[in-house]
Design an enzyme around this catalytic site. Structure first.
Site, PDB file in Angstrom:
ATOM      1  N   LYS A 121       0.816  -1.220   0.000  1.00 57.98           N
ATOM      2  CA  LYS A 121       0.000   0.000   0.000  1.00 57.98           C
ATOM      3  C   LYS A 121       0.851   1.272   0.000  1.00 57.98           C
ATOM      4  O   LYS A 121       0.592   2.205  -0.773  1.00 57.98           O
ATOM      5  CB  LYS A 121      -0.915   0.035   1.229  1.00 57.98           C
ATOM      6  CG  LYS A 121      -1.956  -1.059   1.276  1.00 57.98           C
ATOM      7  CD  LYS A 121      -2.880  -0.902   2.470  1.00 57.98           C
ATOM      8  CE  LYS A 121      -2.213  -1.129   3.796  1.00 57.98           C
ATOM      9  NZ  LYS A 121      -1.807  -2.523   4.004  1.00 57.98           N
ATOM     10  N   THR A 122       1.835   1.311   0.878  1.00 52.50           N
ATOM     11  CA  THR A 122       2.633   2.534   1.008  1.00 52.50           C
ATOM     12  C   THR A 122       3.365   2.848  -0.291  1.00 52.50           C
ATOM     13  O   THR A 122       3.377   3.990  -0.757  1.00 52.50           O
ATOM     14  CB  THR A 122       3.635   2.391   2.166  1.00 52.50           C
ATOM     15  OG1 THR A 122       2.912   2.237   3.387  1.00 52.50           O
ATOM     16  CG2 THR A 122       4.530   3.605   2.266  1.00 52.50           C
ATOM     17  N   GLU A 165      -3.574   5.949   1.617  1.00 51.97           N
ATOM     18  CA  GLU A 165      -3.346   4.559   1.974  1.00 51.97           C
ATOM     19  C   GLU A 165      -4.497   4.106   2.855  1.00 51.97           C
ATOM     20  O   GLU A 165      -4.824   4.754   3.855  1.00 51.97           O
ATOM     21  CB  GLU A 165      -2.014   4.443   2.709  1.00 51.97           C
ATOM     22  CG  GLU A 165      -1.631   3.035   3.076  1.00 51.97           C
ATOM     23  CD  GLU A 165      -0.212   2.932   3.612  1.00 51.97           C
ATOM     24  OE1 GLU A 165       0.045   1.997   4.388  1.00 51.97           O
ATOM     25  OE2 GLU A 165       0.633   3.781   3.257  1.00 51.97           O
TER      26      GLU A 165
END
Length: 464
Positions: A121-122, A165
């Site tokens: 995600k990051t 995120e």
């Protein structure tokens, strides 16, 4: 014009303001003009950055840190019920707001892209933030890590796009109403909150169901959990589904990923045309993250060739295969990977970048519950390294579980043929690595805890 600050967020107090997710929201609110305050367990560069934006940051947790005129108290799932500032909020009848609700309020009125998945995600959120900024679209963004370029995890932009995120660990991603949602993968993790894969699928289905009518789900075609999610939501009439990956049937097909040292060249087939671009991080895992970002941007109406060029400006995120330095001919790289899939992806990426080098790993397991459930898989992942040092479990928010130690990982690693050394005293690791490493080696510090602090210490020891 900047969106109005919700009344409840005009004078927020953040408990744990230095955390990756919390600090991002605090920064955006401060940039929008809110009177931000908060506390954190220790001094940090993040605390200083918040003060530079006008925020009041206390070190340590105490009831008198909470101002009586605070409009709300913002907490994450990591804040325990006995926190003195939380108790003081109850005495003063100050509303308590979860981090996810605060973030959702910041997205109001903007075109939101929410990036979800058990891992990646990051990186994917960061790739989008960098590319959209490079294209002059001035997005707002909230990320769980600091960009290597701008050096921040969040920013208020004047454009109409907000990239966030979206955290599935505590189901908080169900609070968002994105125009575009990305699901990178769906796997069993966060064992304190999910008892089974069915619960995880239900949670992701709820998240997908929150996409605004006419919006788009960008979802991995190659990952089994994501493919199962696609099967479950395919019939939602208000939803456009765009798949990506190496699968021949993917809407955005990854045709080829070519390693180029610590970068990769990616060729995709999109709309019947081949498109090639460079990603400044190694490995197929990160290449596929870039393709997910590309597909999401196209779903917002941004030309693919413009996006592809802008994605090449992404230079990484802190703790995501971040080069910390070189000493005595040894490169030290830091990885946040703590789930077996992440560990395998990063180790394979480093293997492709280090064709003639040895790969040495310093791994710190994260959470007792995760180690209990996935320790054997973590151990098997470490077999990809030439040699590993395994530390004691970093507990974070958890209390110990009887019988759950790093030995679960070490035994599995040795069974898989790995060369593993157990180290219980973290302060001795620089000496241990200095005794193992030789010129040309790569050293990877890996884990979501404070193992990251060892990188500079290892470099200093190698220099001596």
């Amino acid at each position: 014009m900047a969106p109005a600050i919700p009344t409840a967020m005009e004078r927020p107090h953040f408990i744990g303001i230095g955390g990756a997710g919390m600090s991002g929201i605090a920064k955006i609110l401060a940039q929008r003009g809110a009177k931000v305050a908060g506390s954190d367990a220790k001094e940090s560069g993040t605390a200083e950055a918040l003060r530079a934006l006008g925020a009041t940051v206390h070190i340590g947790h105490a009831a008198d840190h909470l101002a009586a005129d605070a409009s709300c108290v913002v907490v994450s799932s990591a804040i325990r019920a006995d926190n003195p500032e939380l108790a003081r909020a109850a005495e003063l009848s100050i509303p308590v707001v979860h981090r996810s609700d605060a973030l959702a309020s910041l997205m109001g009125g903007l075109r939101a892209i929410a990036v979800a998945g058990t891992h990646g995600k990051t990186t994917t959120t960061s790739m989008l933030a960098v590319a959209l900024t490079e294209l002059g679209l001035d997005p707002s963004y909230a990320i769980g890590g600091d960009l290597a370029g701008p050096g921040t995890n969040a920013r208020h932009g004047e454009g109409d796009i907000f990239v966030a995120e979206a955290d599935e660990s505590d189901r908080s991603f169900q609070k968002y109403d994105p125009e575009v949602a990305i699901v990178l993968n769906v796997e069993l993790d966060h064992h304190a909150n999910y008892a089974s894969m069915d619960e995880i699928y239900d949670s992701f289905e709820t998240f997908v169901g929150k996409i605004v009518p006419g919006g788009t789900l960008v979802v991995a075609a190659d990952q089994p959990g994501a493919a199962e999610l696609t099967r479950r939501v395919r019939d939602l009439s208000s939803l456009k589904v765009v798949t990506y990956g190496a699968d021949p049937e993917a809407d955005v097909r990854v045709h080829k990923v070519t390693p180029r040292g610590l970068t990769s060249e990616v060729t995709v087939l999109l709309g019947g045309k081949f498109l090639t671009f460079t990603v400044s991080v190694p490995g197929r895992h990160y290449a596929h993250n870039a393709v997910a970002a590309l597909a999401a941007g196209v779903a917002l109406g941004i030309p693919a060739h413009n996006l592809a060029s802008a994605l090449g400006k992404y230079t990484g995120v802190k703790r995501r295969l971040q080069l910390k330095g070189e000493a005595a001919g040894v490169q030290v790289i830091d990885s946040y990977a703590h789930h077996p899939t992440e560990m395998t992806a990063d180790l394979e990426a480093m293997r492709s970048a280090a064709t003639d080098s040895r790969l040495l790993v310093v791994f710190q397991p994260h959470l007792f519950s995760r180690t209990q459930e996935l320790g054997a898989e973590m151990g098997r992942a470490l077999a990809l390294a030439d040699a590993s040092v395994v530390l004691d479990i970093y507990p974070a928010r958890e209390d110990p579980i009887p019988g759950v130690t790093s030995t679960l990982i070490i035994d599995a690693a040795r069974t898989a043929g790995a060369d593993v050394t157990a180290v219980h005293d973290k302060t001795t690791v620089p000496d241990v690595i200095a005794g193992m490493a030789r010129p040309g080696d790569l050293v990877l510090t890996m884990g979501a805890g404070d193992v990251t602090d060892l990188g500079p210490q290892i470099l200093a020891r190698l220099s001596n």
